[in-house]
Design an enzyme around this catalytic site. Structure first.
Site, PDB file in Angstrom:
ATOM      1  N   GLU A 137       0.625  -1.426   0.290  1.00  0.00           N
ATOM      2  CA  GLU A 137       0.145  -0.268   0.209  1.00  0.00           C
ATOM      3  C   GLU A 137       0.632   1.171   0.149  1.00  0.00           C
ATOM      4  O   GLU A 137       1.659   1.208   0.527  1.00  0.00           O
ATOM      5  CB  GLU A 137      -1.218   0.122   0.956  1.00  0.00           C
ATOM      6  CG  GLU A 137      -1.888   0.997   1.246  1.00  0.00           C
ATOM      7  CD  GLU A 137      -2.376   0.871   2.701  1.00  0.00           C
ATOM      8  OE1 GLU A 137      -4.008   1.849   2.364  1.00  0.00           O
ATOM      9  OE2 GLU A 137      -1.952   1.124   3.786  1.00  0.00           O
ATOM     10  N   TRP A 138       0.305   1.985  -0.679  1.00  0.00           N
ATOM     11  CA  TRP A 138       1.525   3.541  -0.661  1.00  0.00           C
ATOM     12  C   TRP A 138       0.989   4.504   0.112  1.00  0.00           C
ATOM     13  O   TRP A 138       0.067   4.875  -0.533  1.00  0.00           O
ATOM     14  CB  TRP A 138       1.483   3.469  -2.661  1.00  0.00           C
ATOM     15  CG  TRP A 138       2.883   4.627  -2.599  1.00  0.00           C
ATOM     16  CD1 TRP A 138       3.119   5.368  -1.076  1.00  0.00           C
ATOM     17  CD2 TRP A 138       2.524   6.034  -3.507  1.00  0.00           C
ATOM     18  NE1 TRP A 138       3.658   6.699  -1.938  1.00  0.00           N
ATOM     19  CE2 TRP A 138       3.816   7.579  -3.065  1.00  0.00           C
ATOM     20  CE3 TRP A 138       2.263   6.447  -4.634  1.00  0.00           C
ATOM     21  CZ2 TRP A 138       3.719   8.321  -3.759  1.00  0.00           C
ATOM     22  CZ3 TRP A 138       2.224   7.163  -5.861  1.00  0.00           C
ATOM     23  CH2 TRP A 138       3.261   8.029  -4.711  1.00  0.00           C
ATOM     24  N   ARG A 139       1.519   4.914   0.712  1.00  0.00           N
ATOM     25  CA  ARG A 139       0.699   6.215   1.560  1.00  0.00           C
ATOM     26  C   ARG A 139       0.856   7.055   1.513  1.00  0.00           C
ATOM     27  O   ARG A 139       1.972   7.612   1.858  1.00  0.00           O
ATOM     28  CB  ARG A 139       0.446   5.432   3.095  1.00  0.00           C
ATOM     29  CG  ARG A 139      -0.530   4.685   3.954  1.00  0.00           C
ATOM     30  CD  ARG A 139      -1.932   5.070   3.886  1.00  0.00           C
ATOM     31  NE  ARG A 139      -1.396   6.265   4.726  1.00  0.00           N
ATOM     32  CZ  ARG A 139      -1.516   5.991   6.410  1.00  0.00           C
ATOM     33  NH1 ARG A 139      -1.607   5.173   6.415  1.00  0.00           N
ATOM     34  NH2 ARG A 139      -1.367   7.226   6.802  1.00  0.00           N
ATOM     35  N   ARG A 167      -4.651   8.680   2.947  1.00  0.00           N
ATOM     36  CA  ARG A 167      -6.097   8.267   4.131  1.00  0.00           C
ATOM     37  C   ARG A 167      -5.325   9.981   4.778  1.00  0.00           C
ATOM     38  O   ARG A 167      -4.766  10.898   5.018  1.00  0.00           O
ATOM     39  CB  ARG A 167      -4.415   7.821   5.281  1.00  0.00           C
ATOM     40  CG  ARG A 167      -5.287   7.387   6.398  1.00  0.00           C
ATOM     41  CD  ARG A 167      -6.640   6.639   6.522  1.00  0.00           C
ATOM     42  NE  ARG A 167      -6.789   5.427   6.085  1.00  0.00           N
ATOM     43  CZ  ARG A 167      -7.053   5.124   4.898  1.00  0.00           C
ATOM     44  NH1 ARG A 167      -7.881   6.163   3.928  1.00  0.00           N
ATOM     45  NH2 ARG A 167      -7.047   4.233   4.972  1.00  0.00           N
ATOM     46  N   GLU A 210      -8.603  10.926   9.240  1.00  0.00           N
ATOM     47  CA  GLU A 210      -9.186   9.577   9.900  1.00  0.00           C
ATOM     48  C   GLU A 210      -7.632   9.088  10.326  1.00  0.00           C
ATOM     49  O   GLU A 210      -7.905   7.770   9.891  1.00  0.00           O
ATOM     50  CB  GLU A 210     -10.010   8.524   8.402  1.00  0.00           C
ATOM     51  CG  GLU A 210     -10.946   8.888   8.605  1.00  0.00           C
ATOM     52  CD  GLU A 210     -11.691   8.026   7.720  1.00  0.00           C
ATOM     53  OE1 GLU A 210     -11.388   6.788   7.761  1.00  0.00           O
ATOM     54  OE2 GLU A 210     -13.669   8.091   7.600  1.00  0.00           O
ATOM     55  N   HIS A 264     -12.112   4.979   9.897  1.00  0.00           N
ATOM     56  CA  HIS A 264     -10.994   3.964  10.670  1.00  0.00           C
ATOM     57  C   HIS A 264     -11.673   4.950  12.108  1.00  0.00           C
ATOM     58  O   HIS A 264     -11.536   6.743  12.037  1.00  0.00           O
ATOM     59  CB  HIS A 264      -9.477   4.988  10.141  1.00  0.00           C
ATOM     60  CG  HIS A 264      -9.481   3.894   8.673  1.00  0.00           C
ATOM     61  ND1 HIS A 264      -9.545   4.288   7.995  1.00  0.00           N
ATOM     62  CD2 HIS A 264      -8.191   3.610   8.792  1.00  0.00           C
ATOM     63  CE1 HIS A 264      -8.768   3.758   6.995  1.00  0.00           C
ATOM     64  NE2 HIS A 264      -8.024   2.966   7.532  1.00  0.00           N
ATOM     65  N   LYS A 296     -13.726  -1.879   4.673  1.00  0.00           N
ATOM     66  CA  LYS A 296     -12.952  -1.822   5.054  1.00  0.00           C
ATOM     67  C   LYS A 296     -13.030  -1.676   6.817  1.00  0.00           C
ATOM     68  O   LYS A 296     -13.676   0.197   5.859  1.00  0.00           O
ATOM     69  CB  LYS A 296     -11.813  -1.915   4.497  1.00  0.00           C
ATOM     70  CG  LYS A 296      -9.888  -1.671   5.689  1.00  0.00           C
ATOM     71  CD  LYS A 296      -8.792  -0.985   6.126  1.00  0.00           C
ATOM     72  CE  LYS A 296      -7.557  -0.765   6.423  1.00  0.00           C
ATOM     73  NZ  LYS A 296      -6.907   1.159   5.533  1.00  0.00           N
ATOM     74  N   ARG A 344      -6.023  -8.508  13.558  1.00  0.00           N
ATOM     75  CA  ARG A 344      -4.452  -8.644  12.709  1.00  0.00           C
ATOM     76  C   ARG A 344      -4.131 -10.697  12.426  1.00  0.00           C
ATOM     77  O   ARG A 344      -3.638 -10.356  11.262  1.00  0.00           O
ATOM     78  CB  ARG A 344      -3.298  -7.486  13.015  1.00  0.00           C
ATOM     79  CG  ARG A 344      -4.022  -6.427  13.347  1.00  0.00           C
ATOM     80  CD  ARG A 344      -2.286  -5.504  13.878  1.00  0.00           C
ATOM     81  NE  ARG A 344      -3.088  -4.225  13.565  1.00  0.00           N
ATOM     82  CZ  ARG A 344      -3.246  -3.064  12.757  1.00  0.00           C
ATOM     83  NH1 ARG A 344      -3.307  -3.350  11.672  1.00  0.00           N
ATOM     84  NH2 ARG A 344      -3.182  -2.025  13.462  1.00  0.00           N
ATOM     85  N   SER A 347       2.972   2.426   9.970  1.00  0.00           N
ATOM     86  CA  SER A 347       1.418   3.079   9.316  1.00  0.00           C
ATOM     87  C   SER A 347       0.213   3.439  10.106  1.00  0.00           C
ATOM     88  O   SER A 347      -0.748   4.679  10.255  1.00  0.00           O
ATOM     89  CB  SER A 347       1.019   3.536   7.728  1.00  0.00           C
ATOM     90  OG  SER A 347      -0.019   2.220   8.094  1.00  0.00           O
ATOM     91  N   GLN A 404       0.400  -2.452  14.266  1.00  0.00           N
ATOM     92  CA  GLN A 404       1.173  -3.264  13.257  1.00  0.00           C
ATOM     93  C   GLN A 404       2.643  -4.723  13.852  1.00  0.00           C
ATOM     94  O   GLN A 404       3.247  -3.209  14.281  1.00  0.00           O
ATOM     95  CB  GLN A 404       1.371  -2.234  11.767  1.00  0.00           C
ATOM     96  CG  GLN A 404       0.008  -2.092  10.899  1.00  0.00           C
ATOM     97  CD  GLN A 404       0.638  -0.808   9.624  1.00  0.00           C
ATOM     98  OE1 GLN A 404       2.116  -0.312   9.375  1.00  0.00           O
ATOM     99  NE2 GLN A 404      -0.233  -0.250   8.970  1.00  0.00           N
TER     100      GLN A 404
END
Length: 254
Positions: free
Chosen positions: A47-49, A83, A87, A144, A171, A214, A233, A237
């Site tokens: 995922e490119w944030r 993002r 959020e 989120h 999600k 997770r 991120s 995590q």
């Protein structure tokens, strides 16, 4: 029969949850270094944030960077995510720019999935989904809550809404203030997965308390989990190597 989503040979929605690792570089040089490093890891999706990227407000520079990333991660499914600050993201931009950016990127065909936040004008969300689908780009519709865990019914309601709007991957990520909150998220995930979902869903309870969510997605019904390479991120995590090890252990036990 529940749909699965297959992107570049990775099928989301069957077997163990797939591991997605965020890229959080601020400069093009950092992103290139990060992409090369991610190529060495046992992950499924990147995922490119883009909200971390210093030139995010210049769409041409975003496209250039994406082209470089795609050139390195040639076989890896790629999620494009801006993002918003509300959020938990790094930057605030206007709603108009948010949709302009996502649409422009979806239309390049260089990303496989775009992430669109649920709490926007319904018509804007639908138009973006349509533009993405026209280029065979899938859409995560996300929500989120970094402050609390909504009631079970509310979690399910938001996931159902994302599904109704046409999102390919509904999600939700929520913040637990107690162990009971983690159970609420897991209970909502199971009910959504078994009774309402006709496609893969992604759910998580954040921070340390929520780590179990997770790891145990295959049991409760979450199809994708986010792991950290060097810098997380979002809170909670787990490092990719440990995450893969636990997911494999649980998968072989089920």
């Amino acid at each position: 029969m529940k749909k699965t989503i297959t992107v570049r040979g990775i099928t989301i929605g069957e077997g163990a949850p797939k591991i997605c690792v965020p890229m959080v570089g601020t400069s093009l040089a950092q992103l290139i270094e990060e992409a090369n490093y991610l190529n060495t890891l046992d992950l499924d999706v990147v995922e490119w944030r883009v909200d971390f990227f210093e030139d995010v407000e210049q769409i041409e520079k975003v496209k250039e960077a994406l082209s470089k990333i795609r050139g390195i991660l040639t076989e890896t499914p790629l999620v494009f995510t801006f993002r918003s600050a509300k959020e938990g993201g790094e930057k605030e931009v206007s709603t108009a720019f948010y949709f302009e950016l996502n649409k422009a990127i979806a239309e390049t065909g260089l990303t496989d999935i775009v992430d669109v936040e649920l709490f926007n004008e319904e018509n804007d969300v639908k138009a973006l989904i349509e533009a993405a689908h026209a280029r065979n780009v899938y859409v995560i519709i996300s929500n989120h809550d970094f402050h609390a865990t909504p009631a079970k019914e509310e979690i399910i309601s938001r996931l159902c809404k994302a599904q109704e709007l046409g999102g390919d991957l509904p999600k939700i990520a929520v913040m637990p203030t107690s162990t009971a909150d983690v159970l609420t998220l897991l209970d909502a995930t199971t009910t959504m997965n078994e009774q309402y979902a006709d496609r893969p869903i992604i759910t998580m309870s954040m921070a340390g308390k929520g780590v179990i969510s997770r790891l145990a997605g295959e049991l409760f019904g979450s199809a994708l989990t986010f792991g950290a390479a060097k810098k997380a991120s979002a809170p909670g995590q787990v490092a990719v190597k440990e995450l893969r090890s636990v997911l494999n252990l649980l998968h072989t036990s089920l």
